[in-house]
Write a protein that holds these residues in place. Structure first.
Motif, PDB file in Angstrom:
ATOM      1  N   GLY A  14       0.830  -1.213   0.000  1.00  0.00           N
ATOM      2  CA  GLY A  14       0.000   0.000   0.000  1.00  0.00           C
ATOM      3  C   GLY A  14       0.862   1.260   0.000  1.00  0.00           C
ATOM      4  O   GLY A  14       0.441   2.315   0.473  1.00  0.00           O
ATOM      5  N   PHE A  19      -0.796   5.906   4.695  1.00  0.00           N
ATOM      6  CA  PHE A  19       0.130   5.412   5.728  1.00  0.00           C
ATOM      7  C   PHE A  19       1.330   4.696   5.102  1.00  0.00           C
ATOM      8  O   PHE A  19       2.444   4.778   5.617  1.00  0.00           O
ATOM      9  N   GLY A  20       1.065   3.925   4.038  1.00  0.00           N
ATOM     10  CA  GLY A  20       2.154   3.172   3.416  1.00  0.00           C
ATOM     11  C   GLY A  20       3.220   4.107   2.890  1.00  0.00           C
ATOM     12  O   GLY A  20       4.411   3.918   3.132  1.00  0.00           O
ATOM     13  N   ASP A  38       2.254  -1.850  -4.470  1.00  0.00           N
ATOM     14  CA  ASP A  38       0.868  -1.361  -4.558  1.00  0.00           C
ATOM     15  C   ASP A  38       0.302  -1.807  -5.896  1.00  0.00           C
ATOM     16  O   ASP A  38       1.049  -2.203  -6.799  1.00  0.00           O
ATOM     17  N   THR A  63      -3.595  -9.808  -2.657  1.00  0.00           N
ATOM     18  CA  THR A  63      -4.527 -10.932  -2.527  1.00  0.00           C
ATOM     19  C   THR A  63      -4.003 -12.186  -3.226  1.00  0.00           C
ATOM     20  O   THR A  63      -4.589 -13.256  -3.090  1.00  0.00           O
ATOM     21  N   ALA A  89      -1.652  -2.169   2.719  1.00  0.00           N
ATOM     22  CA  ALA A  89      -2.649  -2.175   1.638  1.00  0.00           C
ATOM     23  C   ALA A  89      -4.014  -2.457   2.246  1.00  0.00           C
ATOM     24  O   ALA A  89      -4.157  -3.340   3.093  1.00  0.00           O
ATOM     25  N   LEU A 139      -1.815  -3.180   9.669  1.00  0.00           N
ATOM     26  CA  LEU A 139      -2.750  -2.079   9.883  1.00  0.00           C
ATOM     27  C   LEU A 139      -4.134  -2.636  10.141  1.00  0.00           C
ATOM     28  O   LEU A 139      -4.781  -3.174   9.229  1.00  0.00           O
ATOM     29  N   ALA A 140      -4.570  -2.545  11.407  1.00  0.00           N
ATOM     30  CA  ALA A 140      -5.956  -2.884  11.744  1.00  0.00           C
ATOM     31  C   ALA A 140      -6.730  -1.567  11.738  1.00  0.00           C
ATOM     32  O   ALA A 140      -6.607  -0.779  10.791  1.00  0.00           O
ATOM     33  N   GLY A 187      -7.347   5.737  14.429  1.00  0.00           N
ATOM     34  CA  GLY A 187      -8.667   6.354  14.362  1.00  0.00           C
ATOM     35  C   GLY A 187      -8.912   6.803  12.929  1.00  0.00           C
ATOM     36  O   GLY A 187      -8.289   6.290  11.992  1.00  0.00           O
ATOM     37  N   GLY A 192      -5.903   9.080   1.568  1.00  0.00           N
ATOM     38  CA  GLY A 192      -6.682   8.868   0.349  1.00  0.00           C
ATOM     39  C   GLY A 192      -8.024   8.207   0.630  1.00  0.00           C
ATOM     40  O   GLY A 192      -9.065   8.596   0.078  1.00  0.00           O
TER      41      GLY A 192
HETATM   42  N1  LIG Z   1      -7.327   6.283   6.767  1.00  0.00           N
HETATM   43  C1  LIG Z   1      -7.945   5.851   7.839  1.00  0.00           C
HETATM   44  O1  LIG Z   1      -8.745   6.561   8.456  1.00  0.00           O
HETATM   45  C2  LIG Z   1      -7.669   4.463   8.369  1.00  0.00           C
HETATM   46  C3  LIG Z   1      -8.100   4.169   9.665  1.00  0.00           C
HETATM   47  C4  LIG Z   1      -7.860   2.911  10.191  1.00  0.00           C
HETATM   48  C5  LIG Z   1      -7.171   1.966   9.433  1.00  0.00           C
HETATM   49  N2  LIG Z   1      -6.764   2.272   8.171  1.00  0.00           N
HETATM   50  C6  LIG Z   1      -6.054   1.211   7.418  1.00  0.00           C
HETATM   51  O2  LIG Z   1      -4.726   1.610   7.131  1.00  0.00           O
HETATM   52  C7  LIG Z   1      -4.295   1.026   5.896  1.00  0.00           C
HETATM   53  C8  LIG Z   1      -3.801   2.111   4.963  1.00  0.00           C
HETATM   54  O3  LIG Z   1      -4.885   3.006   4.719  1.00  0.00           O
HETATM   55  P1  LIG Z   1      -4.685   4.438   4.084  1.00  0.00           P
HETATM   56  O4  LIG Z   1      -5.528   5.349   4.852  1.00  0.00           O
HETATM   57  O5  LIG Z   1      -3.248   4.704   3.893  1.00  0.00           O
HETATM   58  O6  LIG Z   1      -5.420   4.196   2.682  1.00  0.00           O
HETATM   59  P2  LIG Z   1      -5.032   4.611   1.193  1.00  0.00           P
HETATM   60  O7  LIG Z   1      -6.254   4.366   0.391  1.00  0.00           O
HETATM   61  O8  LIG Z   1      -4.421   5.970   1.188  1.00  0.00           O
HETATM   62  O9  LIG Z   1      -3.903   3.526   0.812  1.00  0.00           O
HETATM   63  C9  LIG Z   1      -4.204   2.168   0.646  1.00  0.00           C
HETATM   64  C10 LIG Z   1      -3.389   1.647  -0.534  1.00  0.00           C
HETATM   65  O10 LIG Z   1      -3.668   0.235  -0.679  1.00  0.00           O
HETATM   66  C11 LIG Z   1      -3.621  -0.044  -2.074  1.00  0.00           C
HETATM   67  N3  LIG Z   1      -4.315  -1.307  -2.375  1.00  0.00           N
HETATM   68  C12 LIG Z   1      -5.650  -1.548  -2.366  1.00  0.00           C
HETATM   69  N4  LIG Z   1      -5.887  -2.801  -2.744  1.00  0.00           N
HETATM   70  C13 LIG Z   1      -4.679  -3.399  -2.985  1.00  0.00           C
HETATM   71  C14 LIG Z   1      -4.273  -4.694  -3.402  1.00  0.00           C
HETATM   72  N5  LIG Z   1      -5.167  -5.665  -3.657  1.00  0.00           N
HETATM   73  N6  LIG Z   1      -2.949  -4.937  -3.537  1.00  0.00           N
HETATM   74  C15 LIG Z   1      -2.041  -3.960  -3.286  1.00  0.00           C
HETATM   75  N7  LIG Z   1      -2.359  -2.712  -2.915  1.00  0.00           N
HETATM   76  C16 LIG Z   1      -3.682  -2.435  -2.763  1.00  0.00           C
HETATM   77  C17 LIG Z   1      -4.312   1.167  -2.708  1.00  0.00           C
HETATM   78  O11 LIG Z   1      -3.989   1.272  -4.093  1.00  0.00           O
HETATM   79  C18 LIG Z   1      -3.754   2.320  -1.865  1.00  0.00           C
HETATM   80  O12 LIG Z   1      -2.603   2.886  -2.454  1.00  0.00           O
HETATM   81  C19 LIG Z   1      -5.490   0.253   5.358  1.00  0.00           C
HETATM   82  O13 LIG Z   1      -5.361  -1.100   5.724  1.00  0.00           O
HETATM   83  C20 LIG Z   1      -6.665   0.890   6.082  1.00  0.00           C
HETATM   84  O14 LIG Z   1      -7.749   0.022   6.185  1.00  0.00           O
HETATM   85  C21 LIG Z   1      -6.993   3.499   7.626  1.00  0.00           C
END
Ligand SMILES: NC(=O)c1ccc[n+]([C@@H]2O[C@H](COP(=O)([O-])OP(=O)(O)OC[C@H]3O[C@@H](n4cnc5c(N)ncnc54)[C@H](O)[C@@H]3O)[C@@H](O)[C@H]2O)c1
Length: 255
Positions: A14, A19-20, A38, A63, A89, A139-140, A187, A192
Motif C-alpha cells: 500500500g 500510511f504506506g 501497490d 490478494t 494495503a 494495519l488494523a 482512528g 486517500g
Molecule cells: N485512513 C484511515 O482513516 C484508516 C483508519 C484505520 C485503518 N486504516 C487502514 O490503514 C491502511 C492504509 O490506509 P490508508 O488510509 O493509507 O489508505 P489509502 O487508500 O491511502 O492507501 C491504501 C493503498 O492500498 C492499495 N491497495 C488496495 N488494494 C490493494 C491490493 N489488492 N494490492 C495492493 N495494494 C492495494 C491502494 O492502491 C492504496 O494505495 C489500510 O489497511 C486501512 O484500512 C486506515
C-alpha cells in the motif's frame, strides 16, 4: 536522521498512498532500505522517487499468493534480506450494512484486508527467520475494537487482522525466532481512503467536522501520526512488544 532503522530492510504494501507512503518515507529517513508495493503504479513510482536510491517500487496485488512469492524474491534479490513488513494495503466500503450487504464488497474487503495480511505474514516468516528476526506490522483499525453499522465487511476484516496478529505473535514467540508481530489501530485519518469518502458527500465540511469531533483531541489524524508508530514498532526500541494493538486514535476509543 538518527539511524533508528540502520541496516534494516523493509517491505511496505500500500506504499502508493497514505500510511504506506508516509511510513516508507520515515523508514528510509531512519536508514532502512525499502521496497514499496501497490496496485497503483503511478503512485508507487511517485513514492519510490521520494525515497531515491534507498527504495524501489514493485507492482503487487496482496490478494495473490504468487505475487507475494515474487515480491519477497524481488526484495531478497535487491537487498539480500527482510527485517520489516508493513501490511498497509487496504480498502474500505461505505454504506455496507448487514441487511444491504453486497457479496462482491464482502469478498473484496475480506480478500485485501484480511487475506492480504495473512499472506504477507505467511511469506515474511521464512526470510525474517534467516535474518535472525524481524518485525511484522499490520494495519488494523479502531473498527477492530468497536462496531460501526455501515462498515460491516471492514469491521469483520479488521477484527480478523487484530487476532491474526496475536496468533502470529504467539506462534513466533513460541518458536523463539525473534519475529514480532503487532497491529496498529488508527482512528479516522485524513488519507486517500477517507478523502475519497468525504469527497463523495454533499456536505464534505460538515462530515469532516463531525468525524473530527468524535476524537477527543479534536482533529482527524494524519499519515505521519501512524508512520511514527510504524517507526517505533519497526525499530529495536520495541524489542519486548509483540501481539499488541497499538491504538493511535486521538482518544476515539477512550470515551
Ligand atoms: N485512513 C484511515 O482513516 C484508516 C483508519 C484505520 C485503518 N486504516 C487502514 O490503514 C491502511 C492504509 O490506509 P490508508 O488510509 O493509507 O489508505 P489509502 O487508500 O491511502 O492507501 C491504501 C493503498 O492500498 C492499495 N491497495 C488496495 N488494494 C490493494 C491490493 N489488492 N494490492 C495492493 N495494494 C492495494 C491502494 O492502491 C492504496 O494505495 C489500510 O489497511 C486501512 O484500512 C486506515
Amino acid at each position: 536522521m538518527s539511524g533508528r532503522l540502520k541496516n534494516k530492510v523493509a517491505l511496505v504494501t500500500g506504499g502508493a498512498s497514505g500510511f504506506g507512503r508516509q511510513s516508507a518515507i520515515r523508514l528510509a529517513e531512519e536508514g532502512a532500505l525499502v521496497c514499496i508495493t501497490d496496485l497503483n503504479e503511478a503512485g508507487g513510482e511517485e513514492t519510490a522517487a521520494m525515497l531515491g536510491p534507498r527504495g524501489f517500487f514493485r507492482r503487487q496485488d496482496v490478494t495473490r499468493e504468487d505475487d507475494w512469492t515474487a515480491t519477497i524474491k524481488a526484495v531478497l534479490d535487491r537487498f539480500a534480506k527482510l527485517d520489516v513488513l508493513v501490511n498497509s494495503a487496504g480498502v474500505a466500503a461505505a454504506a455496507d450494512n448487514i441487511e444491504d450487504a453486497d457479496d462482491a464488497i464482502w469478498d473484496l474487503v475480506m480478500d485485501v484486508n484480511l487475506t492480504g495480511t495473512w499472506l504477507g505474514c505467511r511469506h515474511a516468516i521464512a526470510p525474517m527467520r534467516r535474518a535472525g528476526g524481524g518485525s511484522i506490522i499490520n494495519l488494523a483499525s479502531v473498527l477492530a475494537l468497536k462496531g460501526e453499522g455501515g462498515a460491516l465487511a471492514y469491521c469483520a476484516s479488521k477484527g480478523g487482522v487484530r487476532l491474526l496478529t496475536k496468533s502470529v505473535a504467539v506462534h513466533c514467540g513460541n518458536q523463539r525466532n525473534n519475529i514480532r508481530c503487532n497491529a496498529i489501530c488508527p482512528g479516522y485519518m485524513l488519507t486517500g481512503m477517507l478523502r475519497d469518502f468525504l469527497d463523495s458527500l454533499n456536505d464534505r465540511e460538515g462530515e469532516h467536522a463531525r468525524i473530527a469531533a468524535m476524537h477527543p483531541l479534536g482533529r482527524l489524524g494524519d499519515a505521519d501520526d501512524i508512520a511514527q508508530m510504524v517507526l517505533y514498532l519497526a525499530s529495536d526500541e520495541s524489542r519486548f512488544v509483540t501481539g499488541a494493538e497499538m491504538i493511535v486514535d486521538g482518544g476515539f476509543t477512550a470515551g
